[in-house]
Write a protein that holds these residues in place. Structure first.
Motif, PDB file in Angstrom:
ATOM      1  N   ALA A  68     -19.831  10.404   7.060  1.00  0.00           N
ATOM      2  CA  ALA A  68     -18.875   9.420   6.552  1.00  0.00           C
ATOM      3  C   ALA A  68     -17.540  10.088   6.284  1.00  0.00           C
ATOM      4  O   ALA A  68     -17.479  11.217   5.786  1.00  0.00           O
ATOM      5  CB  ALA A  68     -19.415   8.784   5.271  1.00  0.00           C
ATOM      6  N   PRO A  69     -16.446   9.517   6.640  1.00  0.00           N
ATOM      7  CA  PRO A  69     -15.120  10.120   6.393  1.00  0.00           C
ATOM      8  C   PRO A  69     -14.862  10.306   4.909  1.00  0.00           C
ATOM      9  O   PRO A  69     -15.298   9.505   4.090  1.00  0.00           O
ATOM     10  CB  PRO A  69     -14.153   9.109   7.020  1.00  0.00           C
ATOM     11  CG  PRO A  69     -14.901   7.811   6.998  1.00  0.00           C
ATOM     12  CD  PRO A  69     -16.342   8.164   7.223  1.00  0.00           C
ATOM     13  N   THR A  70     -14.198  11.451   4.618  1.00  0.00           N
ATOM     14  CA  THR A  70     -13.866  11.732   3.222  1.00  0.00           C
ATOM     15  C   THR A  70     -12.906  10.686   2.700  1.00  0.00           C
ATOM     16  O   THR A  70     -11.874  10.429   3.336  1.00  0.00           O
ATOM     17  CB  THR A  70     -13.227  13.114   3.094  1.00  0.00           C
ATOM     18  OG1 THR A  70     -14.116  14.071   3.659  1.00  0.00           O
ATOM     19  CG2 THR A  70     -12.958  13.456   1.633  1.00  0.00           C
ATOM     20  N   PRO A  71     -13.271  10.104   1.624  1.00  0.00           N
ATOM     21  CA  PRO A  71     -12.357   9.061   1.123  1.00  0.00           C
ATOM     22  C   PRO A  71     -11.039   9.678   0.695  1.00  0.00           C
ATOM     23  O   PRO A  71     -10.976  10.808   0.205  1.00  0.00           O
ATOM     24  CB  PRO A  71     -13.117   8.479  -0.085  1.00  0.00           C
ATOM     25  CG  PRO A  71     -14.041   9.567  -0.511  1.00  0.00           C
ATOM     26  CD  PRO A  71     -14.436  10.281   0.751  1.00  0.00           C
ATOM     27  N   PRO A  72      -9.967   9.030   0.952  1.00  0.00           N
ATOM     28  CA  PRO A  72      -8.658   9.570   0.541  1.00  0.00           C
ATOM     29  C   PRO A  72      -8.589   9.718  -0.959  1.00  0.00           C
ATOM     30  O   PRO A  72      -9.257   9.001  -1.692  1.00  0.00           O
ATOM     31  CB  PRO A  72      -7.672   8.507   1.058  1.00  0.00           C
ATOM     32  CG  PRO A  72      -8.475   7.245   1.114  1.00  0.00           C
ATOM     33  CD  PRO A  72      -9.864   7.668   1.501  1.00  0.00           C
ATOM     34  N   PRO A  73      -7.820  10.750  -1.400  1.00  0.00           N
ATOM     35  CA  PRO A  73      -7.690  10.935  -2.857  1.00  0.00           C
ATOM     36  C   PRO A  73      -7.084   9.713  -3.501  1.00  0.00           C
ATOM     37  O   PRO A  73      -6.261   9.021  -2.896  1.00  0.00           O
ATOM     38  CB  PRO A  73      -6.756  12.144  -2.988  1.00  0.00           C
ATOM     39  CG  PRO A  73      -6.004  12.183  -1.702  1.00  0.00           C
ATOM     40  CD  PRO A  73      -6.944  11.672  -0.649  1.00  0.00           C
ATOM     41  N   PRO A  74      -7.528   9.480  -4.690  1.00  0.00           N
ATOM     42  CA  PRO A  74      -6.976   8.284  -5.357  1.00  0.00           C
ATOM     43  C   PRO A  74      -5.487   8.424  -5.584  1.00  0.00           C
ATOM     44  O   PRO A  74      -4.959   9.519  -5.749  1.00  0.00           O
ATOM     45  CB  PRO A  74      -7.744   8.243  -6.691  1.00  0.00           C
ATOM     46  CG  PRO A  74      -8.177   9.657  -6.916  1.00  0.00           C
ATOM     47  CD  PRO A  74      -8.440  10.230  -5.553  1.00  0.00           C
ATOM     48  N   ALA A  75      -4.850   7.348  -5.520  1.00  0.00           N
ATOM     49  CA  ALA A  75      -3.402   7.340  -5.744  1.00  0.00           C
ATOM     50  C   ALA A  75      -3.096   7.835  -7.149  1.00  0.00           C
ATOM     51  O   ALA A  75      -3.793   7.481  -8.100  1.00  0.00           O
ATOM     52  CB  ALA A  75      -2.862   5.917  -5.550  1.00  0.00           C
ATOM     53  N   PRO A  76      -2.102   8.757  -7.274  1.00  0.00           N
ATOM     54  CA  PRO A  76      -1.786   9.280  -8.614  1.00  0.00           C
ATOM     55  C   PRO A  76      -1.325   8.189  -9.547  1.00  0.00           C
ATOM     56  O   PRO A  76      -0.666   7.236  -9.138  1.00  0.00           O
ATOM     57  CB  PRO A  76      -0.659  10.287  -8.327  1.00  0.00           C
ATOM     58  CG  PRO A  76      -0.066   9.863  -7.034  1.00  0.00           C
ATOM     59  CD  PRO A  76      -1.189   9.258  -6.240  1.00  0.00           C
ATOM     60  N   ASN A  77      -1.712   8.422 -10.784  1.00  0.00           N
ATOM     61  CA  ASN A  77      -1.311   7.471 -11.815  1.00  0.00           C
ATOM     62  C   ASN A  77       0.187   7.596 -12.069  1.00  0.00           C
ATOM     63  O   ASN A  77       0.726   8.687 -12.212  1.00  0.00           O
ATOM     64  CB  ASN A  77      -2.092   7.760 -13.095  1.00  0.00           C
ATOM     65  CG  ASN A  77      -1.933   6.626 -14.090  1.00  0.00           C
ATOM     66  OD1 ASN A  77      -1.005   5.836 -13.991  1.00  0.00           O
ATOM     67  ND2 ASN A  77      -2.843   6.556 -15.027  1.00  0.00           N
TER      68      ASN A  77
END
Length: 296
Positions: free
Chosen positions: A91-100
């Motif tokens: 499964a593709p690595t999920p993109p890092p969460p958008a910075p707060n």
């Protein structure tokens, strides 16, 4: 499959035109077509089945051609091996969460504060360096001014000391002359009274030379240790007796200066001198009076 002709039985022909041999032939051909159609269709479901038909005819007829058997169905192909299942795609690595946004703002504010603090520190260092340089320059200037003032003060003190020495020299000369006159009078009196050194010209020849009094005063003054203040520059007079080689045998205060400290300083100076200098003729008076002042 037996021929159809082998099973034909003789029967009376039907009456009528279409019930005769022609009708039988048509019926037989229709049955044959049906049989062929069914035989072709059955090739897909079961083994081929032979079909027999009996034809009745008034006249002997040739048997219909034997039905051609359809070719056997092609052999069922061997089952192919099941191909291996492809490896599961990770499964593709999920993109890092958008910075707060709040965290971004906090980080930016912190970075800005650090930059401002660094700038303030640099400015403070520059100001401190400038103040240190200014302070060093001021201290150097103050030291130079102090050195100049000290030099001027020393020059003034030296001038005052030279002036004092001139005055002291003049006073010493005057006092020496007075002491010489007094010594001469004392020595003249001693010679006139018939002392051991008296001769017919004792009053003129037994006295010291004019500069001897200054030599004696210089010898005694070099041993004076006096740091107190003696107002009025008082004079203390001491009678000193010596042996022929100049060694002081006794001393006696005959006139106090009025200042006990100065009187004691003069007596101690005579004790330190231990002896008096010889005159130009190599002789030392056996008795003389020495008078000294603090500022002489």
């Amino acid at each position: 499959m037996q021929s159809t002709a082998d099973h034909l039985d003789l029967a009376p022909p039907p009456s009528g035109r279409w019930l005769g041999p022609m009708g039988l032939a048509l019926v037989a051909h229709g049955l044959l077509v049906v049989a062929l159609t069914l035989g072709v269709q059955w090739q897909h479901d079961a083994e081929p089945v032979s079909v027999e038909a009996e034809l009745w005819s008034r006249l002997p007829q040739q048997a219909a051609p034997r039905a051609v058997e359809p070719p056997p169905p092609p052999p069922t192909p061997a089952p192919q091996p099941t191909p291996p299942k492809p490896a599961p795609v990770p499964a593709p690595t999920p993109p890092p969460p958008a910075p707060n946004q709040a965290e971004i703002a906090t980080a930016q504010a912190k970075k800005k504060a650090e930059a401002e603090k660094k700038a303030r520190d640099e400015e403070a260092k520059k100001l401190a360096a400038a103040k240190a340089t200014e302070k060093a320059a001021a201290e150097k200037k103050a030291a130079a001014e102090k050195a100049a003032d000290e030099k001027e003060r020393q020059q003034k003190l030296a001038e005052q000391k030279r002036e004092q020495q001139r005055k002291e020299a003049a006073e010493e000369k005057r006092l020496a002359q007075l002491r010489e006159d007094q010594i001469n009078r004392m020595m003249g009196q001693a010679g006139a009274s018939g002392g051991p050194q008296s001769t017919g010209t004792a009053a003129q020849s037994s006295g010291p030379t004019p500069g001897y009094g200054a030599k004696v005063a210089a010898r005694i003054r070099a041993n004076v240790l006096f740091t107190d203040v003696a107002p009025g520059n008082p004079r203390a007079e001491v009678e000193v007796r010596t042996s022929p080689d100049g060694t002081i045998t006794s001393r006696k205060l005959i006139k106090s200066s009025g200042n006990a400290s100065w009187d004691e300083a003069v007596l101690r100076a005579i004790d330190r001198a231990n002896s008096l200098p010889k005159d130009t003729d190599g002789r030392v008076p056996s008795s003389l009076v020495i008078g000294l002042r603090p500022l002489d």
